[in-house]
Design a protein around this motif. Sequence first.
Motif, PDB file in Angstrom:
ATOM      1  N   UNK A 275      99.940 -22.865 -49.189  1.00  0.00           N
ATOM      2  CA  UNK A 275      99.483 -23.945 -48.046  1.00  0.00           C
ATOM      3  C   UNK A 275      99.560 -25.263 -48.515  1.00  0.00           C
ATOM      4  N   UNK A 276      99.858 -26.163 -47.547  1.00  0.00           N
ATOM      5  CA  UNK A 276     100.202 -27.408 -47.736  1.00  0.00           C
ATOM      6  C   UNK A 276      98.990 -28.230 -48.286  1.00  0.00           C
ATOM      7  N   UNK A 277      97.694 -27.585 -47.847  1.00  0.00           N
ATOM      8  CA  UNK A 277      96.557 -28.296 -48.272  1.00  0.00           C
ATOM      9  C   UNK A 277      96.162 -27.851 -49.677  1.00  0.00           C
ATOM     10  N   UNK A 278      97.031 -27.174 -50.446  1.00  0.00           N
ATOM     11  CA  UNK A 278      96.436 -26.599 -51.877  1.00  0.00           C
ATOM     12  C   UNK A 278      95.962 -27.787 -52.519  1.00  0.00           C
ATOM     13  N   UNK A 279      96.722 -28.895 -52.925  1.00  0.00           N
ATOM     14  CA  UNK A 279      96.352 -29.894 -53.746  1.00  0.00           C
ATOM     15  C   UNK A 279      95.025 -30.656 -53.188  1.00  0.00           C
ATOM     16  N   UNK A 280      95.101 -30.923 -52.120  1.00  0.00           N
ATOM     17  CA  UNK A 280      93.680 -31.585 -51.609  1.00  0.00           C
ATOM     18  C   UNK A 280      92.439 -30.681 -52.058  1.00  0.00           C
ATOM     19  N   UNK A 281      92.644 -29.308 -51.690  1.00  0.00           N
ATOM     20  CA  UNK A 281      91.690 -28.319 -52.028  1.00  0.00           C
ATOM     21  C   UNK A 281      91.384 -28.293 -53.548  1.00  0.00           C
ATOM     22  N   UNK A 282      92.296 -28.420 -54.560  1.00  0.00           N
ATOM     23  CA  UNK A 282      92.141 -28.447 -55.707  1.00  0.00           C
ATOM     24  C   UNK A 282      91.318 -29.621 -56.016  1.00  0.00           C
ATOM     25  N   UNK A 283      91.619 -30.778 -55.622  1.00  0.00           N
ATOM     26  CA  UNK A 283      90.826 -31.894 -55.829  1.00  0.00           C
ATOM     27  C   UNK A 283      89.022 -31.882 -55.249  1.00  0.00           C
ATOM     28  N   UNK A 284      89.125 -31.376 -53.989  1.00  0.00           N
ATOM     29  CA  UNK A 284      87.605 -31.317 -53.414  1.00  0.00           C
ATOM     30  C   UNK A 284      86.861 -30.335 -54.403  1.00  0.00           C
ATOM     31  N   UNK A 285      87.723 -29.091 -54.648  1.00  0.00           N
ATOM     32  CA  UNK A 285      87.004 -28.041 -55.292  1.00  0.00           C
ATOM     33  C   UNK A 285      86.436 -28.675 -56.628  1.00  0.00           C
ATOM     34  N   UNK A 286      87.182 -29.458 -57.350  1.00  0.00           N
ATOM     35  CA  UNK A 286      86.843 -30.077 -58.413  1.00  0.00           C
ATOM     36  C   UNK A 286      85.727 -30.966 -58.497  1.00  0.00           C
ATOM     37  N   UNK A 397     106.034 -28.787 -62.914  1.00  0.00           N
ATOM     38  CA  UNK A 397     105.047 -29.528 -63.634  1.00  0.00           C
ATOM     39  C   UNK A 397     104.906 -31.056 -63.136  1.00  0.00           C
ATOM     40  N   UNK A 398     106.101 -31.349 -62.974  1.00  0.00           N
ATOM     41  CA  UNK A 398     105.918 -32.982 -62.520  1.00  0.00           C
ATOM     42  C   UNK A 398     105.700 -32.986 -61.220  1.00  0.00           C
ATOM     43  N   UNK A 399     106.178 -32.237 -60.256  1.00  0.00           N
ATOM     44  CA  UNK A 399     105.825 -32.116 -58.812  1.00  0.00           C
ATOM     45  C   UNK A 399     104.244 -31.858 -58.501  1.00  0.00           C
ATOM     46  N   UNK A 400     103.743 -31.262 -59.548  1.00  0.00           N
ATOM     47  CA  UNK A 400     102.311 -30.883 -59.403  1.00  0.00           C
ATOM     48  C   UNK A 400     101.434 -32.017 -59.619  1.00  0.00           C
ATOM     49  N   UNK A 401     102.018 -32.802 -60.623  1.00  0.00           N
ATOM     50  CA  UNK A 401     101.241 -34.164 -61.002  1.00  0.00           C
ATOM     51  C   UNK A 401     101.214 -35.248 -59.632  1.00  0.00           C
TER      52      UNK A 401
END
Length: 440
Positions: A275-286, A397-401
Motif C-alpha cells: 500500500x502506498x500509505x504504508x509508511x505514513x501508517x507506520x508513523x501514525x501508528x507509532x 533498507x535505505x529506501x525504508x529510511x
Amino acid sequence: MRRFVAALLLLLAVGVSVAHAQGQRIEAVRSPGGIEAWLVRDNSLPLLAIEFSWRGGSAQDPAGQEGLTALMADMLTQGAGTRDQQAFSAELENRSIALGFSAGLDTVQGSLRVLSRDKTLGISLLAEALGQPRFDSEQVERLRANVLASLSRDETSPETLARRAFARAAFGDHVYARPTRGTPETVKALATADMRAQLARLLARDNLVVAAVGDTTPEELGALLDRAFGGLPQAARLSPVAQVAIGGAGKTFVIPRPGSQTYALFGHQGVGRDDPDLFAATVVNYILGGGGFNSRLMLSVRERAGLTYGIGTGLAIFDAAALVQGSTSSDNRTLARALDMVRAEWAEMGKDGPTADELQGAKDFLTGSYPLQFDGSSRIARLMVGARLDGRGRDWFEERQRRVREVTLADAKRVAARLFDPARLLVVAVGEPAGLTASE
C-alpha cells in the motif's frame, strides 16, 4: 569449552553487525544450480549465518489437519540420515552449530549459524534435515505430547484465548482463522505420512528465499546453497490463499474467565505491505500506540488515568490480510473505561491526525532506532529474508529510511483519517469486565 565458543559466537555476531553498519553492501548470489541469495560478506570473522524461508506456512494446513506444518517443521531436527535424534543433537551441540526450523502463518522458516571451520558439516546437517528427516515414531510422539501439553496450557491463557477468538471474528471461514498449532483433536490425528507429504509439498526451490551474513564468498556460498537445498523438489504445490478483508467491525465479544483482570484485543482493517500509505501508517501508528511510553494511548490510559500497566498497537501485515491491532489489560472494574479511552484516542487521531511535533518525533525515532535492529549476523540475515519475501530490492533498507523521512504532515493526517475509525473496532475481552456489553 562450549561456554567459550558461545561467547565467541556472540562477539562475532556483534562484529558483523558493526561491519554492516559501516557500509557493507548486499550482494546478489546465484548458485550454479540456480538458487538465489543475498549476501553480506565479512571475511575477517570466522562465522557464517544463513537464514531461509519458504513461502507457504500453516495457512497451507488441510482442513482437519491444523498443526501439521508446525509439527513437521519441529521434527526436522529430531534426527536425519543415519543419525537418530540423540546423535543429531550431539553433533550440533559438540560443534556449537545452531540449526532450527519453525512454521509461521505464511512461511516455514529456518536458520543455520556455524563457525567457518564447520561450514561443510553444518551444511551437510541442514541438507540431511531437509532431504532425509527420520520422523522416528518415538520422537513424533514426544513432540506431539509437547504440543498437546502446550495446547492444554493455552486454555488458561487469556492472551491465547483472545487471539483465537479475534481470529475467528476477524477472518471468518478463511484459513487464517484456523489455529496454527492445531487443536488437540487434529494434532492427535496427524500421521508421519502426513508430515512427509507436507514436507514434499511445501519445501521446494521455487518458493525458497535465502540470505547469508559472514565469512564466505559468493562462489563458496553458491556451492553451499546447492549442497543444502539442491535436493529439494523444483516446485512447491501450494494452495492459493485468497485475500480477506477484516470482519467483525464494531462488534464486542466477551469470553468469561475468572480472575481480577481482563485482557482485551482490539483492531480493524489495516494497510498492506504494498500500500502506498504504508509508511505514513507506520508513523501514525507509532504516535497513537506503537511508541511505548511516548504513545498517546500509553500517556492517556496508563500515565494519566492509571488504568493499565501496558497498552500498545501495531500493524499486523500478512500475505492475505492486514490489521491495525492493539491490546491491553485492566482490572475488571476499569476495563470498559479503558476501552472507552481507546475509542476516544482512536477517534481523535482519525479526526485531527498528529501534530507537527509528534510527527517529527516519530520520524526521528523510527529512522534513528532502525540501525539498532542490525544487532547480529542472524538478525541481519533474517531482515534480508524478510525484505526479499516482501518483494523489496537490495536498496530496501535505505529506501525504508527515506520513505519514512518523506512522510509529510498532510500525509499523516490523510492516512490517520483513513486508518483509524473507532466505529469499526472489533474488540475481544477475556475476563469478567464490569459494564462491558457483548454484541448480540
